[in-house]
Scaffold this active site. Structure first.
Site, PDB file in Angstrom:
ATOM      1  N   HIS A   1     -66.772  25.315   3.707  1.00  0.00           N
ATOM      2  CA  HIS A   1     -66.624  26.288   2.242  1.00  0.00           C
ATOM      3  C   HIS A   1     -67.312  25.222   1.119  1.00  0.00           C
ATOM      4  CE1 HIS A   1     -64.741  27.726  -1.970  1.00  0.00           C
ATOM      5  NE2 HIS A   1     -64.795  28.690  -1.302  1.00  0.00           N
TER       6      HIS A   1
ATOM      7  N   SER B   1     -66.064  32.243  -5.211  1.00  0.00           N
ATOM      8  CA  SER B   1     -66.527  30.408  -4.825  1.00  0.00           C
ATOM      9  C   SER B   1     -68.002  30.686  -5.406  1.00  0.00           C
ATOM     10  CB  SER B   1     -65.976  30.365  -3.617  1.00  0.00           C
ATOM     11  OG  SER B   1     -64.805  30.204  -3.726  1.00  0.00           O
TER      12      SER B   1
ATOM     13  N   ASP C   1     -62.687  20.744  -3.222  1.00  0.00           N
ATOM     14  CA  ASP C   1     -63.143  22.213  -1.888  1.00  0.00           C
ATOM     15  C   ASP C   1     -62.178  21.571  -0.689  1.00  0.00           C
ATOM     16  OD1 ASP C   1     -63.976  24.303  -0.433  1.00  0.00           O
ATOM     17  OD2 ASP C   1     -64.649  24.714  -2.865  1.00  0.00           O
TER      18      ASP C   1
END
Length: 396
Positions: A187, A342, A156
């Site tokens: 994120h 996600s 990621d």
């Protein structure tokens, strides 16, 4: 999800000469690395032949530089159990030469991949309680093993490994996109918190390994994603953890045969792999790595067991999982709420880690186990799409 990933259709047009390897095209409008290509060798290419091919590539590096292609040459080499290849910067003449080598299976442009997050807002968490109760509830019910002895590779934007949520269980693994060993978007930290955070996580005792492949804009080249997968497999193998590892990729882009092939290698090696379906409300068959059928592709559900409006759908989807208004860790401490497929994928990675520890199943059989435990509760899932919602098997 940014505009250049909204295109569904793609072409595998052969641009090369007869009997040469295909040079695959990308969808019109897709963002690519200038002069960047991924080269995949044929399955029967020996290590010796691969080494000879790389020596030949090195020999033409000087010629590319003389033609004014600065920074040219091989950037990354991939050596999976059943996939050998490399990526780099090459001009058109060199790519034609490469494609004419009978040991080359195909060549494709190095497209840009992005994270699958769509919105951030403040709201209470609900995903943990939902995945541990067949009919919904307020409590998260789980076995005390809680993912102990399992490693979670978060491929990621990086992870804030010092965040209190991880209680010292998070480590930095590899950075394959820039020189900043931090999470520039938040994120990756959010994803890792859902997998293994002490408050927001499912497998609360699992170890987190940060593998950075996305930059501070949430983007990275396909070649870097492949390198991240390759690194994760090698690292898990070195430590004897292949069948006790989960790998999560909450990211995606246009179809890539190379990325799909590389992703499949992780499952073949023994790992569980969860990927996000995408946030364009389209058939995920046109996206990678979501279209790779051996991985666990996860779509996003809402608090009311409906399909999230943004979530991709289609036959490639294995399960739905909570992906709307998900509260998890934020870099620097504290928390934040995000929505997207996600956020759905790490729920599956967390439950997989939980079941690997609790039931002793190997990682590459965990997706099947997740589907066996899942509940058919999703309303209006989309055409030709499963109604199965993720469930950890511990609640009522």
């Amino acid at each position: 999800m940014t505009g250049f990933f909204t295109i569904l259709s793609f072409s595998l047009a052969a641009l090369s000469v007869t009997n040469a390897a295909q040079i695959l095209s990308v969808p019109k409008g897709a963002e690519v690395v200038p002069n960047g290509y991924i080269v995949v060798m044929k399955d029967d290419t020996s290590q010796q032949d691969f080494s000879s091919h790389r020596v030949w590539i090195s020999s033409i590096h000087h010629n590319m530089t003389r033609r004014g292609l600065d920074g040219a040459g091989v950037k990354q080499t991939y050596d999976f159990d059943h996939l050998r290849g490399y990526s780099g910067i090459f001009d058109e003449d060199t790519i034609k030469d490469i494609s004419n080598d009978p040991k080359v299976a195909f060549v494709e442009p190095d497209a840009i991949i992005s994270q699958h997050v769509v919105v951030q807002q403040r709201k209470a968490p609900w995903g943990l309680s939902r995945l541990s109760n067949r009919r919904g509830g307020r409590n998260y019910v789980f076995d005390s093993s809680a993912g102990s002895g399992v490693w979670a590779y978060v491929v990621d934007s990086g992870v804030d490994v010092r965040h209190a949520e991880f209680q010292g269980r998070a480590v930095w693994g590899s950075n394959l996109v820039d020189n900043k060993n931090s999470d520039g978007t938040g994120h990756g930290t959010h994803v890792a918190g859902t997998i293994a955070g002490k408050t927001y996580g499912i497998a609360k005792k699992a170890k987190v390994v940060a593998v950075k492949v996305l930059n501070s804009e949430g983007k990275g080249p396909t070649s870097g994603i492949i390198a991240g997968i390759n690194w994760s497999i090698r690292h898990a193998r070195k430590h004897g953890m292949l069948q006790k590892s989960v790998l999560n990729m909450s990211l995606g882009g246009t179809y890539s045969a190379g990325l799909n092939h590389a992703t499949a290698q992780a499952i073949k090696a023994g790992m569980f792999v969860s990927v996000s379906a995408g946030n364009d409300n389209i058939n995920s068959n046109g996206n990678s790595p979501a279209s790779e059928r051996s991985v666990c592709t996860i779509a996003a559900s809402t608090e009311n067991d409906g399909k999230a409006s943004f979530s991709n759908w289609g036959p490639a989807v294995d399960l739905y999982a909570p992906g709307h208004n998900i509260l998890s860790a934020r870099p620097g401490g504290g928390s934040q709420t995000m929505s997207g497929t996600s956020m759905a994928a790490p729920h599956a990675a967390g439950v997989a880690a939980y079941l690997i520890a609790k039931e002793g199943i190997p990682g590459n059989r965990a997706c099947l186990r997740l589907k066996q435990l899942s509940q058919p509760t999703i309303r209006n899932p989309g055409p030709d799409t499963t109604t199965r919602l993720l469930y950890n098997g511990s609640g009522r």
